[in-house]
Design a protein around this motif. Structure first.
Motif, PDB file in Angstrom:
ATOM      1  N   LEU A   5       0.700  -1.308   0.092  1.00 31.60           N
ATOM      2  CA  LEU A   5      -0.035   0.073   0.076  1.00 31.60           C
ATOM      3  C   LEU A   5       0.742   1.475  -0.094  1.00 31.60           C
ATOM      4  CD1 LEU A   5      -2.942   1.017   0.173  1.00 31.60           C
ATOM      5  CD2 LEU A   5      -2.904   0.891   2.604  1.00 31.60           C
ATOM      6  N   PRO A   6       1.195   1.576  -1.381  1.00 32.44           N
ATOM      7  CA  PRO A   6       2.123   2.766  -1.309  1.00 32.44           C
ATOM      8  C   PRO A   6       1.764   4.110  -0.599  1.00 32.44           C
ATOM      9  CG  PRO A   6       2.505   1.505  -3.205  1.00 32.44           C
ATOM     10  CD  PRO A   6       1.179   1.026  -2.362  1.00 32.44           C
ATOM     11  N   PRO A   7       0.591   4.587  -0.910  1.00 33.30           N
ATOM     12  CA  PRO A   7       0.207   5.720  -0.274  1.00 33.30           C
ATOM     13  C   PRO A   7       0.189   5.479   1.152  1.00 33.30           C
ATOM     14  CG  PRO A   7      -1.180   5.265  -2.041  1.00 33.30           C
ATOM     15  CD  PRO A   7      -0.432   4.037  -2.024  1.00 33.30           C
ATOM     16  N   ASN A  23       2.405  10.435  -4.926  1.00 33.80           N
ATOM     17  CA  ASN A  23       2.222   9.058  -4.882  1.00 33.80           C
ATOM     18  C   ASN A  23       0.812   8.301  -5.451  1.00 33.80           C
ATOM     19  OD1 ASN A  23       1.997   6.148  -3.366  1.00 33.80           O
ATOM     20  ND2 ASN A  23       4.180   6.568  -3.851  1.00 33.80           N
ATOM     21  N   ILE A  24      -0.128   9.093  -4.981  1.00 34.44           N
ATOM     22  CA  ILE A  24      -1.484   8.601  -5.529  1.00 34.44           C
ATOM     23  C   ILE A  24      -1.550   8.743  -6.918  1.00 34.44           C
ATOM     24  CG2 ILE A  24      -4.001   9.246  -5.144  1.00 34.44           C
ATOM     25  CD1 ILE A  24      -3.377   9.998  -1.982  1.00 34.44           C
ATOM     26  N   CYS A  27       0.206   5.903  -8.686  1.00 35.57           N
ATOM     27  CA  CYS A  27      -0.445   4.544  -7.962  1.00 35.57           C
ATOM     28  C   CYS A  27      -1.763   4.616  -8.935  1.00 35.57           C
ATOM     29  CB  CYS A  27      -0.820   4.363  -6.719  1.00 35.57           C
ATOM     30  SG  CYS A  27       0.517   4.037  -5.860  1.00 35.57           S
ATOM     31  N   TYR A  31       1.118   1.239 -11.197  1.00 37.54           N
ATOM     32  CA  TYR A  31       1.354   0.858  -9.914  1.00 37.54           C
ATOM     33  C   TYR A  31       2.785   0.861  -9.370  1.00 37.54           C
ATOM     34  CZ  TYR A  31       0.057  -1.524  -5.320  1.00 37.54           C
ATOM     35  OH  TYR A  31       0.084  -1.681  -4.043  1.00 37.54           O
ATOM     36  N   GLY A  34       4.591   3.964  -8.244  1.00 32.95           N
ATOM     37  CA  GLY A  34       4.214   4.449  -7.160  1.00 32.95           C
ATOM     38  C   GLY A  34       4.813   3.767  -6.097  1.00 32.95           C
ATOM     39  N   ILE A  35       5.038   2.350  -6.059  1.00 34.40           N
ATOM     40  CA  ILE A  35       5.947   1.563  -5.076  1.00 34.40           C
ATOM     41  C   ILE A  35       7.269   2.068  -5.166  1.00 34.40           C
ATOM     42  CG2 ILE A  35       6.926  -0.785  -4.897  1.00 34.40           C
ATOM     43  CD1 ILE A  35       4.352  -1.885  -6.060  1.00 34.40           C
ATOM     44  N   ALA A  38       7.238   5.418  -3.267  1.00 29.82           N
ATOM     45  CA  ALA A  38       7.287   4.995  -1.786  1.00 29.82           C
ATOM     46  C   ALA A  38       8.477   4.659  -1.362  1.00 29.82           C
ATOM     47  CB  ALA A  38       5.943   4.420  -1.541  1.00 29.82           C
TER      48      ALA A  38
END
Length: 44
Positions: A5-7, A23-24, A27, A31, A34-35, A38
């Motif tokens: 869950l990166p965010p 980040n949102i 993602c 995806y 985003g990872i 994060a």
């Protein structure tokens, strides 16, 4: 947590702000970036 869950990981590490918004968006479109974003913020 940054992988699943990166965010959430960004929020816990940096709080609500521009990093969380970035980040949102990452993602939502892709995806993996985003990872990576994060992980970079958490490990920095």
């Amino acid at each position: 947590m940054a992988i699943l869950l990166p965010p959430g990981a960004v929020f816990l590490n940096n709080g609500a702000g521009k990093d969380l918004l970035i980040n949102i968006v990452l993602c939502l479109f892709f995806y993996v970036p985003g990872i990576l974003h994060a992980l970079w913020l958490v490990l920095k």
